[in-house]
Motif scaffolding. Structure first.
Motif, PDB file in Angstrom:
ATOM      1  N   GLN A 288       7.404  -0.789  32.745  1.00 27.17           N
ATOM      2  CA  GLN A 288       6.129   0.013  32.541  1.00 27.17           C
ATOM      3  C   GLN A 288       5.822   1.069  33.239  1.00 27.17           C
ATOM      4  O   GLN A 288       5.320   1.929  33.037  1.00 27.17           O
TER       5      GLN A 288
ATOM      6  N   VAL B 125       1.846   2.349  26.581  1.00 24.06           N
ATOM      7  CA  VAL B 125       2.746   1.940  27.655  1.00 24.06           C
ATOM      8  C   VAL B 125       3.914   0.900  27.260  1.00 24.06           C
ATOM      9  O   VAL B 125       4.931   1.138  27.441  1.00 24.06           O
TER      10      VAL B 125
ATOM     11  N   LYS C 109       5.548   5.149  32.399  1.00 30.74           N
ATOM     12  CA  LYS C 109       4.530   6.072  32.705  1.00 30.74           C
ATOM     13  C   LYS C 109       4.565   7.088  33.423  1.00 30.74           C
ATOM     14  O   LYS C 109       4.180   8.300  33.417  1.00 30.74           O
TER      15      LYS C 109
END
Length: 414
Positions: free
Chosen positions: A210, A340, A214
């Motif tokens: 994750q 996400v 990002k």
């Protein structure tokens, strides 16, 4: 013999005997409080393993209170020697190295390869407190040999000496370094490198995917898959069906999971019971999390055994303030926003029936699937938490090898 010396010897012997009796009593008491389900193959073995681990922890606790040693360090030392490598497989080249300042161990198959190899960066379990390169050495050797992939095992920093986000930062640094040098130094295709781990290591792998998603800007290399073996994915709800059904099942009891999360965050054990009871989550946040954590999202068969829907208690603002970082996605990846989660790579998720973390894995698999992320889910009906570490020896379980073979098959198809 001198009378004084004789008295000293007798005193030492008596103290040793008293210590042993105390230890046996404490281990017996703890062992009797556990629940080894009949659905586990060879439940007597699991009971024996639990007693050994409880004894290890008890010795550490007693010696720490006597000011003789640190409990965490002693347990790590004993775990390393219990699971130390018993030999090296003939088809592997194994070496220790440092990637971006982080100690790692690299397992490279020696057989000729038709093209560039696949890779796996592996993060060990142990509740962010214990575990090392040694404790996962055998399973990393097994995965590397059977899948013909290069495996990098990461020795990230541990609590209580280091707190979040030190563990995750180390995993990111080592992974980025390997992705950069994979092709030139190891003959590995950087586009076919997965990250993975078991338990707390699975948490770190999911959180890292994750975090990298990002940061991804089209130019950075990123893992092609995430391999999550009974991962710990959230600390918002400790009353999910698997937490209720398996609360006293070794090797991970419900109370210990809250203990590990708190050690990872800040070490404040004063709120452990509040966290278990759910007083750490404000009502508006729990309402928001319900869409991801509701037991209704689980298949019906996982709600059938000893589950009771519980009414959330009122929250305590002071407790929330102490643990609020634990509700952030980097600690609880299951609570990340859809955009996400949708950006993370395909996943392999392994769950065990008799594991408090079972539902974390199932619920995350559902979230990923619902958001269009390819998921391979492997469930071990007679498995318990930590089973992959018991593949060999007289305390082995057949389902351990089946679990690892499912990981191997997934890696072979990357």
């Amino acid at each position: 013999m001198d009378v004084g010396l004789a008295i000293l010897v007798i005193g030492v012997a008596a103290a040793a005997a008293a210590f042993c009796l105390l230890l046996v009593g404490l281990v017996y008491s703890e062992a009797m409080n556990c629940d080894v389900p009949s659905g586990v193959e060879s439940p007597t073995k699991l009971h024996a393993i639990h007693c050994f681990l409880v004894g290890m922890a008890m010795v550490g606790r007693i010696l720490e209170r006597l000011g003789l040693c640190d409990q965490s360090r002693l347990v790590r030392w004993l775990a390393d020697r219990s699971l130390r490598r018993r030999g090296q497989r003939a088809g592997l080249r194994i070496k220790n190295a440092t990637f971006a300042g982080v100690p790692v161990r690299v397992y490279e198959p020696t057989a000729a390869s038709a093209g560039k190899r696949r890779g796996l960066v592996y993060f060990h379990g142990g509740g962010w407190v214990v575990g090392s390169l040694e404790t996962v050495d055998d399973l990393c050797q097994y995965i590397a040999e059977k899948s013909e992939a290069t495996v990098v095992s990461v020795s990230y920093r541990l609590a209580p000496e280091h707190r979040y986000p030190a563990h995750l930062d180390d995993c990111e640094a080592a992974t980025r370094h390997f992705l950069t040098v994979a092709e030139a130094s190891f003959g590995v295709d950087p586009r076919r490198v997965a990250v993975g781990g078991d338990s707390a290591g699975g948490n770190l792998a999911a959180a890292l995917c994750q975090r990298l998603a990002k940061k991804e800007n089209g130019h950075l290399l990123a893992p092609c898959a995430q391999v999550l073996i009974y991962p710990a994915l959230q600390m918002a709800d400790f009353s999910l069906p698997s937490y209720q059904q398996n609360h006293a099942v070794p090797l991970l009891l419900r109370g210990r999971m809250a203990f590990y999360f708190l050690h990872y965050l800040n070490g404040d054990m004063s709120v452990c019971q509040d966290v278990l009871e759910g007083r750490h989550v404000p009502a508006e946040l729990m309402l928001r999390y319900r869409k991801w954590l509701s037991p209704d999202n689980l298949p019906a068969e996982f709600r059938a055994r000893g589950f009771c829907q519980q009414t959330p208690p009122g929250h305590d603002g002071e407790v929330y303030h102490i643990i609020k970082a634990g509700l952030e996605p980097e600690v609880s990846p299951l609570l990340a926003e859809d955009d996400v989660v949708r950006s993370t790579p395909p996943a392999f998720i392994l769950t065990c029936e008799y594991d408090v973390l079972r539902d974390d894995g199932i619920l995350y698999a559902k979230r990923l699937k619902d958001l269009g992320v390819p998921v391979t889910w492997q469930h071990i009906p007679d498995g318990f938490h930590g089973i992959i570490n018991f593949r060999k020896g007289w305390l082995s379980f057949p389902s351990a090898e089946r679990a690892l073979d499912s990981v191997v098959r997934y890696l072979e198809n990357l």
